[in-house]
Every structure is written in C-alpha cells, then in structure tokens.
Design a protein around this motif. Structure first.
Motif, PDB file in Angstrom:
ATOM      1  N   ALA A   1      87.904   3.396  17.062  1.00 41.68           N
ATOM      2  CA  ALA A   1      88.572   3.653  18.315  1.00 41.68           C
ATOM      3  C   ALA A   1      90.025   3.730  18.074  1.00 41.68           C
ATOM      4  O   ALA A   1      90.597   4.671  19.148  1.00 41.68           O
TER       5      ALA A   1
ATOM      6  N   LEU B   1      82.727   2.141  24.547  1.00 44.91           N
ATOM      7  CA  LEU B   1      82.540   1.887  23.124  1.00 44.91           C
ATOM      8  C   LEU B   1      82.093   0.339  22.841  1.00 44.91           C
ATOM      9  O   LEU B   1      81.783  -0.215  21.482  1.00 44.91           O
TER      10      LEU B   1
ATOM     11  N   ARG C   1      90.496   7.500  17.377  1.00 45.80           N
ATOM     12  CA  ARG C   1      90.186   8.353  18.663  1.00 45.80           C
ATOM     13  C   ARG C   1      91.407   8.345  19.595  1.00 45.80           C
ATOM     14  O   ARG C   1      91.924   9.288  20.336  1.00 45.80           O
ATOM     15  N   PHE C   2      91.784   7.006  19.843  1.00 50.06           N
ATOM     16  CA  PHE C   2      93.071   6.912  20.690  1.00 50.06           C
ATOM     17  C   PHE C   2      94.408   7.888  20.146  1.00 50.06           C
ATOM     18  O   PHE C   2      94.905   8.470  20.907  1.00 50.06           O
TER      19      PHE C   2
ATOM     20  N   TYR D   1      87.675   4.418  26.993  1.00 52.28           N
ATOM     21  CA  TYR D   1      87.012   4.234  26.070  1.00 52.28           C
ATOM     22  C   TYR D   1      86.344   2.841  26.042  1.00 52.28           C
ATOM     23  O   TYR D   1      85.693   2.255  25.037  1.00 52.28           O
TER      24      TYR D   1
ATOM     25  N   ALA E   1      94.911   5.428  29.576  1.00 52.80           N
ATOM     26  CA  ALA E   1      94.055   4.866  28.761  1.00 52.80           C
ATOM     27  C   ALA E   1      93.626   3.800  29.198  1.00 52.80           C
ATOM     28  O   ALA E   1      94.112   2.927  29.679  1.00 52.80           O
TER      29      ALA E   1
ATOM     30  N   TYR F   1      90.864   0.624  28.024  1.00 56.47           N
ATOM     31  CA  TYR F   1      90.445   0.232  26.681  1.00 56.47           C
ATOM     32  C   TYR F   1      89.026  -0.873  26.428  1.00 56.47           C
ATOM     33  O   TYR F   1      88.852  -1.363  27.348  1.00 56.47           O
TER      34      TYR F   1
END
Length: 310
Positions: free
Chosen positions: A165, A131, A168-169, A128, A95, A97
């Motif tokens: 957020a 965002l 979603r994670f 992500y 991931a 961020y």
C-alpha cells in the motif's frame, strides 16, 4: 525569531472533528501502547468535546482556517483523529486510506470529501480502502510522516503500514518511501510514525533512539539535515508524552508549531529555543483525547489544496 515565510510543509487550512461520544477504542489497543485502557469504560465525551472546541478557537485565533465537522455517531470512537483516513496534496489530489480496525473504517465521510471539492480545487480522489479485504493497511499521515518539500514518505514498519500500500501511494503521489523499524525500550514496535517524528520547514523532531537499526538511524538523520533542517532529537520519555505528535501550520502572522500542553511541558528549554528560532509553539490542552492514544497532530488533517476563489 527569524522572519517567517510560507511553506508547502505548513498548511493554512485544516479539518477537525468534534466528537459527541468519545471513548477509548478497545479495538485498537493491541498495538497502541499510548492508549490508557483503564479509561475505556469511562464517559469522556463532555471533556473531549470541550477540548476540541477550545483547540479550534485557539487555532482560529492564530489565523488558521478550521473546517469543523461534528460526529454524533456512537460507533466511531476514534473519529477525532481524521488524519488517518484521508490526506490532501498539492495539485488537487486527495487520498483515502485503508484502515486496520473495522471501527475506524466507519470514520470515512462523504460530506468531508464533498466539502473539499466545493471549497478547493480537487482534481482526483484516489481511494485505497479497497485494499482492506486483502489485509493491506496504510493509515494516512499517522502511518507516514510526509516531507512535502523533499518528497519523502517516512514510515515505521507496522501492521498499519503495509509496504504494498505504501509503494502504491508513493507512486501515485510522487514520494520516495523511507521505511524503518522502531521500537521502545521493551521491544514493542511503534504503531504510527507520527508519534516519533514531526517534520517542519526548518527542523524535524525525531525520536532517533527508537530507530532500531543504527545505520538506518544515521541515514534518516542525515537525509533530514541534507534538506537544511535542524534535527531535534527527542527522548523515549518525551515521545510517551506526545512530543513527536506535532504539526506545523501557517497562521495569519506566519508559521506556528502546534502540539499539546503535555508535549510542550516535556521539552527542554534548549529544544523549545531551537523550535522557536523558526516558529512559535502553540500548545493545545487535550489531555482527555490523549488518553485514546493520539495527540494534536492526529486531530488535524492539513489541507494542501488550493482554495477556490469566489
């Protein structure tokens, strides 16, 4: 000390960044009371470079595999804290961020992601960072403290932990979110979860008194105990000395808990004994880096990935 077993909670491989230009980041000071702003103009680069060098040597001496990257840039003052911009997860998932401060967005490095793909079995990378223009931030394993065994993402409410957020994670990575409010005695909100909570395999260090809702406080403590962990309550004074900013790793001879010397010196003998029933404490001396508002856990990005065989 009881027999030490391996654990999905405690990675054996990590990424660390050695800074060549280190300063206290004035851009992040508005909601990080752990920063020492009187040091903002000081040249701390040499000391910070030495501290990371010694920390890496210590971890390697305990059998932890450290991927050390250099940062020679002049516009990434917090690059020594890579755990905020990426994390890795069992099954080959990575991931990336969304970060609140523009200076911290510049810390993201393609060479680190490419190293992960080359050295480990990476199936997908979920980014992500898109965002950020919408003001939705989730600063990695600073914003979240992850229980990789029980699949829970503990997260304090803050501008650096947006609920959209976070949701979603948790959906992508199969975690249950447990969000709570936390503040110090002056009512100042805690900016990152990992300053007040560390989850190891057999115990958890938690600043329970800073969780503002009593019912939620009990729920979190009971949830951790239900996993079989010992809950070690740490005080606000100990949190101010980074006792919560620790990380369990797997070394050559078993699991260890790494924290700063500042943090270890804040613990009572009873707390030390409770920790060392399960894991020895390895203290890293990083007082210069701590002036920037983060400690040992922030400097280490654990790799929960399967190493490729050559």
């Amino acid at each position: 000390m009881k027999a030490i077993r391996t654990s999905v909670q405690a990675p054996s491989d990590v990424v660390m960044i050695r800074p060549h230009l280190f300063t206290v980041n004035t851009e992040t000071a508005s909601d990080n009371v752990f920063q020492k702003m009187e040091e903002a103009a000081a040249d701390l680069s040499g000391l910070a470079h030495q501290e990371i060098t010694r920390a890496v040597e210590t971890l390697r001496s305990h059998g932890v595999r450290v991927h050390l990257f250099e940062d020679e840039g002049r516009d990434t003052p917090d690059s020594v804290f890579p755990n905020n911009w990426f994390s890795t997860h069992a099954g080959g998932h990575v991931a990336i961020y969304p970060m609140k401060a523009p200076s911290r967005r510049r810390e993201r490095r393609a060479d680190i992601i490419e190293m992960l793909k080359a050295e480990y079995r990476v199936q997908d990378v979920i980014d992500y960072s898109g965002l950020e223009p919408d003001g939705l931030f989730l600063e990695g394993t600073g914003a979240m403290v992850l229980d990789h065994i029980d699949r829970v993402a503990y997260a304090v409410q803050s501008e650096r932990t947006n609920p959209i957020a976070l949701e979603r994670f948790c959906t992508h990575f199969n975690f249950e979110p447990m969000v709570f409010a936390a503040a110090d005695r002056h009512g100042v909100a805690i900016y990152h979860t990992n300053v007040l909570m560390c989850i190891a395999t057999d115990y958890a260090l938690v600043g329970l008194s800073l969780i503002t809702d009593a019912a939620r406080r009990d729920e979190i403590a009971n949830r951790l105990r239900d996993t079989g962990r010992e809950v070690i309550d740490i005080s606000e004074e100990q949190i101010a000395r980074f006792a919560g900013n620790a990380l369990e790793l797997s070394g050559e001879f078993g699991r260890i808990l790494v924290m700063s010397t500042t943090a270890r010196e804040s613990l009572s003998q009873q707390q030390i004994d409770m920790i060392q029933t399960s894991t020895p404490i390895v203290a890293l001396d990083i007082p210069t880096i701590e002036r920037a508002g983060g400690s040992v856990r922030c400097t280490i990005a654990g790799l929960h990935l399967t190493r490729r065989t050559r």
